[in-house]
Write a protein that holds these residues in place. Structure first.
Motif, PDB file in Angstrom:
ATOM      1  N   UNK A 122       0.856  -1.188   0.000  1.00 43.60           N
ATOM      2  CA  UNK A 122       0.000   0.000   0.000  1.00 43.60           C
ATOM      3  C   UNK A 122       0.892   1.238   0.000  1.00 43.60           C
ATOM      4  N   UNK A 123       1.004   1.892  -1.143  1.00 45.70           N
ATOM      5  CA  UNK A 123       1.975   2.969  -1.392  1.00 45.70           C
ATOM      6  C   UNK A 123       1.927   4.087  -0.355  1.00 45.70           C
ATOM      7  N   UNK A 148      -5.081  14.775  -5.879  1.00 47.09           N
ATOM      8  CA  UNK A 148      -4.748  13.405  -5.464  1.00 47.09           C
ATOM      9  C   UNK A 148      -3.795  12.831  -6.492  1.00 47.09           C
ATOM     10  N   UNK A 149      -3.149  11.750  -6.128  1.00 52.85           N
ATOM     11  CA  UNK A 149      -2.222  11.095  -7.044  1.00 52.85           C
ATOM     12  C   UNK A 149      -2.314   9.594  -6.933  1.00 52.85           C
ATOM     13  N   UNK A 150      -1.973   8.906  -8.020  1.00 52.93           N
ATOM     14  CA  UNK A 150      -1.956   7.437  -8.031  1.00 52.93           C
ATOM     15  C   UNK A 150      -0.726   6.962  -8.785  1.00 52.93           C
ATOM     16  N   UNK A 151      -0.377   5.715  -8.559  1.00 49.72           N
ATOM     17  CA  UNK A 151       0.674   5.052  -9.320  1.00 49.72           C
ATOM     18  C   UNK A 151       0.007   4.112 -10.322  1.00 49.72           C
ATOM     19  N   UNK A 152       0.354   4.251 -11.587  1.00 50.21           N
ATOM     20  CA  UNK A 152      -0.234   3.427 -12.645  1.00 50.21           C
ATOM     21  C   UNK A 152       0.817   2.446 -13.155  1.00 50.21           C
ATOM     22  N   UNK A 153       0.431   1.169 -13.254  1.00 51.39           N
ATOM     23  CA  UNK A 153       1.295   0.147 -13.836  1.00 51.39           C
ATOM     24  C   UNK A 153       0.643  -0.446 -15.070  1.00 51.39           C
ATOM     25  N   UNK A 162      -1.803   1.545  -8.044  1.00 51.62           N
ATOM     26  CA  UNK A 162      -1.093   1.339  -6.774  1.00 51.62           C
ATOM     27  C   UNK A 162      -0.797  -0.134  -6.492  1.00 51.62           C
ATOM     28  N   UNK A 163      -0.239  -0.830  -7.495  1.00 47.90           N
ATOM     29  CA  UNK A 163       0.137  -2.245  -7.311  1.00 47.90           C
ATOM     30  C   UNK A 163       1.339  -2.344  -6.375  1.00 47.90           C
TER      31      UNK A 163
END
Length: 713
Positions: A122-123, A148-153, A162-163
């Motif tokens: 969980x980032x 807001x921000x997210x991590x994309x894979x 958010x993997x």
């Protein structure tokens, strides 16, 4: 305010925000729980505006090693200066927040994100960005969020949000994207040479997830947000603005269009100095009034410069140095400037120039990381230095600042995509970029120079990487995208969008903007325009060095890889390292790395020293194999057997029955200590005991019956 708790499910993970219990003396504070990751984010504003001409915002990301159950290394056993990762995360949070404060905001604002607990799945970085936004939004500080921000894979053909780190190892994209509910305003990414359309789709996928987070934030703010306080914004005196505009605007317009950077800046400085001196000589009611006027004079002059640059670009499509909108500045690329280093290259683009130097080291020289992530070491490092002389100024020299760390990391993310694996190239690799001249986008110039330095050093990178910085000047709905922005266009424009990649696709992105956000159309156009610019820059680089060299510098450490039985590692090292130190001493101070799987890598600039070390190690680990023949030396003799030394550390057992086909009474009758005899290995048991035979190498005697038959024939 009593404690309030808000929860939602976000892509399979529980996201909980607690407000009203912790850090209540801050203007705003929230505790973010993202599964087992816990972040405390606080926001505090100064009560009085600062007498500065910029917005004094500070964002920190405080990594506490107790959050992952670690005790800090070093003598003091406590956290010291921020880690590189902590600094980069703080910058990443700062960038989407900063544009959303009103122009003229001069009160100091400090946002502190403290990492209290880390769940690797969980980032904590994305949780901290959410916490920073919420702390500002629920506070009484005026802020035009939330963000807001997210991590994309991109894993197995599917976009992810958010993997965890293990999954991201397989991802083709590692993208951090942030924004408001209306637009994207921050991008940081590395990718395994993906095309522009895939990257654009990843950005849009990330923005959809961002909208979900912002909807959740809005519920929190609606329930417990404080009323915003009125903070006086810095405003210019309109009469003074008009007065200075009439005085020197025409001169400023002419100065802005001078092509050369130093000449242009000198002309602009001359105007600013002259006008400033005029107002400095006037009489004022008091010192406070004079200070206020002088501060405004500087800002007004800067705005005149800014307005003319932006007008030229948007209305006349003319850039300060006369280039076309999509034109790259003159390019030059060279290699091998420095004779004794392992690889060097110089890349010049207009008035930006970077010298990159590549150094190869043993695997034992990897960087140790004392951080919150799973990674505890790094074998490829890219460092960036920006001395003040590169912009014709004097200034502080010393440890790298946040900007240098950020630019070095961006280059590292881009180049890491093409670095060979440890198995294929077992070296630690460090590249240092020295900025010698700067007029915009030195970070991308460092990627170009470093790519060439790696090739010059003989590092078998899969593809060279080139980079270019794109700019944007937006006026209402009209906008102009610029290729290869210079310093003035970066400083006075609305976007700095850096794109690096190979001929196959994008390797890294970074975007900073000064406006609320940009649309999909602008991103798409910028990526397409950047691809053309990157290709032109790549052609120049390949003209200097078309491919990685097939050999290393004579000054670089040569390398030999061998494999031993893991159980023999202790034999090679010896008690207290005695054996391996002896090998190193006898081999002219070679470097030896031994992995737990028995892989031994030996490094030295002299091949003869490596060969000596290999020979010494082989003697220690050599094992006798059935069928091998040796000239052995009798080491011990008994009545019925003897021990024969086959090689250092290994003796063979020779039974009396294996001496010869004829009967032998005593071994002492046929051999003595020191005799050299030829023997064959006949058996090696599970414990390593070796049996040898002399008889097996002798001609078998002919029996009497066989002799008679032969005679009769």
């Amino acid at each position: 305010m009593s404690k309030q708790v808000f929860s939602t499910d976000f892509y399979g993970k529980n996201l909980t925000v607690e407000v009203g219990e912790l850090a209540k003396q801050a203007n705003g504070s929230v505790l973010v729980r993202y599964d087992d990751t816990v972040i405390l984010s606080t926001a505090v504003a100064g009560k009085e505006p600062k007498s500065v001409d910029f917005f004094p915002l500070t964002v920190t990301y405080e990594e506490k090693l107790y959050s992952v159950g670690k005790i800090p290394g070093g003598f003091l056993k406590r956290e010291g200066r921020p880690s590189e990762h902590g600094t980069l995360t703080a910058r990443m949070i700062d960038r989407p927040i900063r544009p959303l404060f009103a122009d003229g905001f001069r009160n100091e604002v400090q946002v502190v994100n403290t990492v209290l607990s880390v769940d690797q799945q969980a980032s904590p970085e994305m949780a901290a960005m959410l916490g920073a936004s919420l702390a500002l939004c629920v506070s009484d500080i005026p802020f035009n969020g939330p963000i807001a921000g997210v991590n994309v894979g991109l894993i197995d053909g599917e976009f992810t949000i958010n993997a965890g780190p293990e999954e991201m190892e397989r991802s083709l994209i590692n993208l951090e994207v942030a924004g408001t509910k209306d637009a994207i305003n921050m991008v940081e990414a590395d990718a395994k040479e993906v095309d522009e359309d895939t990257m654009l789709n990843a950005l849009m996928f990330g923005h959809e997830a961002i909208k979900e987070l912002i909807a959740f934030e809005e519920k929190v703010v609606e329930a417990c947000g404080k009323e915003k306080i009125e903070i006086p914004l810095f405003e210019l005196d309109e009469a003074l603005v008009q007065e200075i505009t009439d005085l020197c605007n025409d001169e400023m317009v002419a100065a802005v269009s001078i092509p050369g950077k130093l000449e242009r800046y000198a002309a602009i400085d001359e105007i600013m100095d002259r006008v400033t001196a005029q107002y400095d000589e006037k009489e004022y009611a008091d010192e406070e009034t004079k200070e206020s006027v002088m501060k405004q004079v500087g800002i007004i002059l800067h705005d005149l410069e800014k307005n003319e640059v932006r007008r030229l670009i948007t209305e006349e499509k003319i850039r300060p140095d006369g280039r076309k909108i999509d034109e790259v500045r003159p390019l030059n690329a060279q290699v091998d400037l420095l004779p004794r280093v392992h690889g060097s290259a110089l890349f010049t683009r207009g008035e930006t120039q970077v010298l990159s130097v590549c150094t190869l080291g043993a695997m034992g020289e990897v960087q140790k990381i004392d951080g919150l992530g799973l990674e505890d070491q790094k074998r490829f490092m890219h460092h960036y230095n920006f001395p003040p002389y590169s912009v014709g100024e004097t200034g502080r020299m010393g440890a790298p600042g946040r900007r240098e760390i950020g630019h070095g990391a961006l280059g590292e993310r881009a180049l890491a995509q093409v670095i060979p694996s440890e198995k294929d190239f077992p070296y630690t690799i460090r590249v240092v970029s020295e900025v010698l001249e700067s007029n915009g986008s030195s970070s991308q110039a460092s990627i170009c120079a470093s790519s060439m330095a790696l090739m010059a050093a003989g590092v078998p990178i899969s593809n060279p990487v080139s980079g270019v910085a794109m700019g944007l000047v937006k006026k209402g709905d009209d906008y102009t995208i610029l290729t290869d922005i210079q310093g003035m266009e970066d400083h006075l424009g609305d976007m700095d969008f850096k794109v690096a990649g190979t001929k196959n696709g994008i390797c890294a992105l970074q975007m900073d903007i000064k406006i609320d956000g940009i649309t999909k159309e602008i991103l798409q156009e910028a990526l397409a325009q950047a691809k053309v610019g990157r290709a032109q820059i790549m052609d120049c680089m390949l003209g200097a060095i078309p491919a990685p060299r097939d050999h290393l510098s004579k000054y670089a450490p040569k390398m030999h890889v061998m494999h031993i039985d893991p159980e023999q590692i202790r034999d090679v090292i010896g008690r207290g390292g005695e054996t391996i130190n002896e090998i190193i001493e006898k081999s002219n101070d070679v470097k030896i790395d031994i992995d737990q799987d028995g892989t031994v890598v030996i490094y030295h600039s002299d091949q003869e020293a490596i060969d000596t070390a290999v020979s010494l190690i082989e003697r220690i680990v050599k094992k006798a194999e059935v069928g091998e023949i040796y000239d052995g030396t009798i080491a011990r003799v008994n009545d019925n057997y003897a021990f024969v030394t086959l090689f250092e550390g290994t003796d063979g057992f020779l039974h009396i029955s294996d001496w010869s086909y004829e009967r032998t009474s005593k071994m002492q009758d046929v051999c003595k200590v020191g005799d050299v005899i030829k023997v064959k290995v006949t058996k090696v048991d599970d414990k390593g005991k070796v049996n040898v035979s002399r008889k097996a190498l002798l001609p078998k005697p002919v029996k009497k019956e066989e002799k008679t038959e032969k005679n009769e024939k």
